[in-house]
Write a protein that holds these residues in place. Structure first.
Motif, PDB file in Angstrom:
ATOM      1  N   THR A   1     -12.922  -5.873   2.838  1.00  0.00           N
ATOM      2  CA  THR A   1     -12.017  -4.865   2.081  1.00  0.00           C
ATOM      3  C   THR A   1     -13.452  -4.014   2.457  1.00  0.00           C
ATOM      4  OG1 THR A   1     -12.999  -5.155   0.448  1.00  0.00           O
ATOM      5  CG2 THR A   1     -11.018  -4.965   0.831  1.00  0.00           C
TER       6      THR A   1
ATOM      7  N   TRP B   1       1.147  -0.894   0.201  1.00  0.00           N
ATOM      8  CA  TRP B   1      -0.146   0.008   0.237  1.00  0.00           C
ATOM      9  C   TRP B   1       0.999   1.086  -0.113  1.00  0.00           C
ATOM     10  CZ3 TRP B   1      -5.391  -2.063   1.778  1.00  0.00           C
ATOM     11  CH2 TRP B   1      -6.283  -0.830   1.178  1.00  0.00           C
TER      12      TRP B   1
ATOM     13  N   LEU C   1     -14.676   1.111   8.738  1.00  0.00           N
ATOM     14  CA  LEU C   1     -14.508  -0.097   7.795  1.00  0.00           C
ATOM     15  C   LEU C   1     -15.053   0.657   6.249  1.00  0.00           C
ATOM     16  CD1 LEU C   1     -12.280  -1.317   5.988  1.00  0.00           C
ATOM     17  CD2 LEU C   1     -14.256  -3.368   6.266  1.00  0.00           C
TER      18      LEU C   1
ATOM     19  N   SER D   1      -8.283   0.372   6.425  1.00  0.00           N
ATOM     20  CA  SER D   1      -8.446   0.372   4.626  1.00  0.00           C
ATOM     21  C   SER D   1      -8.708  -1.230   5.059  1.00  0.00           C
ATOM     22  CB  SER D   1      -6.879   0.265   4.716  1.00  0.00           C
ATOM     23  OG  SER D   1      -6.101   1.413   4.810  1.00  0.00           O
ATOM     24  N   VAL D   2      -8.383  -2.170   5.416  1.00  0.00           N
ATOM     25  CA  VAL D   2      -8.583  -3.583   5.545  1.00  0.00           C
ATOM     26  C   VAL D   2      -8.983  -4.426   6.588  1.00  0.00           C
ATOM     27  CG1 VAL D   2      -7.741  -4.004   3.282  1.00  0.00           C
ATOM     28  CG2 VAL D   2      -6.239  -4.506   5.069  1.00  0.00           C
TER      29      VAL D   2
END
Length: 334
Positions: A328, A178, A283, A289-290
């Motif tokens: 996600t 990322w 989320l 992010s995840v």
């Protein structure tokens, strides 16, 4: 070859002749693979039927003992309660003993006060005193399954949960991919160092980022409680201006997000664990992010099954590490 069922029983279950079943059981040549599979399936079906007979009318009481943030204990309680009816015709009930912050002595005392139990699902510190308390329960005929974090030197019958080291390496891979060429440092937050599972995640994470040139800043001791975690994270961010990524091992993510927002710093990637109510909201809102997640209902089912196996109520099956799902905002399960 001796077998737990008569050839006649297996033949009736499979619809094959006794001669064919005998050839399969004695591993004689000339048997087609699909025929062998039919015999193995018949034996598995007979195992299930025998287990159903053993379970019929039986009552089991399971104790869930956990030191963990309430958001996680609430999620696991819901998973256990949803899975209890699946063990019919047996009647399985659960008692819950959960708290957020405490000492090893408190855990040992709680384990000593377990009475009338057929088994314990345990999330506890990896400490010699806890291991001894587990051993005393097992010696008294109460099987113990460790959950999410292990006490491996104890006499526990199984560990249920993810491969924590593998989860840490996965988190490192995601963070590094990322961030790419961005030299950002990374904050890792743990609830407390006494939990083996968290330590294994940290070791995996550090191994995964070795050679990346990134500094890993550790925060621990919050027990995953938001108020404590926010104070600790704010202090770490003040001392380390290069931190722009987070791997949350021990929770308290609402507080960590709030700390970044309070000082106006952008968090470029935030990896969390478990789809509790807080993480679902964060989320959906794009503030983390995840989430690295595993199916809590599957965990609950496996933990209870492992206890019933120890009582001979179900046939033994190997316990494997739960798969890790990278969730996600776009594949968030219902």
């Amino acid at each position: 070859m001796p077998h737990r069922y008569k050839v006649r029983e297996i033949a009736q279950q499979s619809g094959l002749s006794e001669a064919t079943v005998d050839r399969v059981l004695n591993e004689r040549p000339g048997v087609r693979e699909n025929t062998r599979s039919e015999v193995m399936q018949a034996i598995a079906d007979l195992d299930k039927q025998r287990a159903q007979l053993r379970l019929n009318g039986r009552r089991y009481l399971i104790d869930v003992v956990m030191q963990t943030p309430q958001r996680f204990s609430d999620a696991f309680r819901a998973a256990v309660e949803a899975e209890l009816p699946a063990f019919a015709p047996a009647m399985v009930r659960a008692r819950f003993h959960v708290w957020e912050s405490g000492s090893t002595a408190q855990m040992v005392d709680q384990l000593a006060r377990v009475r009338g139990s057929h088994g314990v699902v345990l999330k506890a510190q990896d400490d010699p005193e806890v291991a001894e308390a587990v051993d005393r329960l097992v010696d008294a005929g109460v099987p113990v399954v460790t959950y999410a974090t292990d006490v491996p030197v104890s006499a526990r019958c199984a560990y249920v949960g993810i491969d924590n080291h593998g989860a840490g390496v996965t988190a490192a891979y995601l963070v590094d991919q990322w961030l790419g060429d961005d030299p950002s440092d990374v904050l890792i937050t743990l609830s407390r160092n006494v939990f083996r599972g968290e330590g294994e995640r940290e070791v995996g994470f550090r191994a995964g980022l070795r050679g990346s040139g990134r500094t890993i800043v550790e925060v621990s001791g919050s027990d995953g409680i938001d108020a404590t975690n926010e104070r600790l994270v704010l202090d770490a961010l003040d001392r380390h201006p290069g931190v722009a990524a987070v791997y949350s091992v021990g929770g308290g993510n609402t507080a960590t997000v709030a700390a970044f927002e309070k000082i106006g710093r952008v968090c470029r990637v935030f990896i969390a664990h478990d789809l509790d109510a807080d993480n679902r909201r964060l989320l959906r809102d794009g503030r983390i992010s995840v989430v690295l997640h595993n199916d809590l209902r599957a965990d609950a089912r496996l933990a209870i099954r492992s206890i019933l196996q120890e009582h001979g109520a179900l046939p033994h099956e190997p316990v494997r590490a739960a798969p890790i799902h990278v969730v996600t905002p776009y594949n968030l399960p219902a």
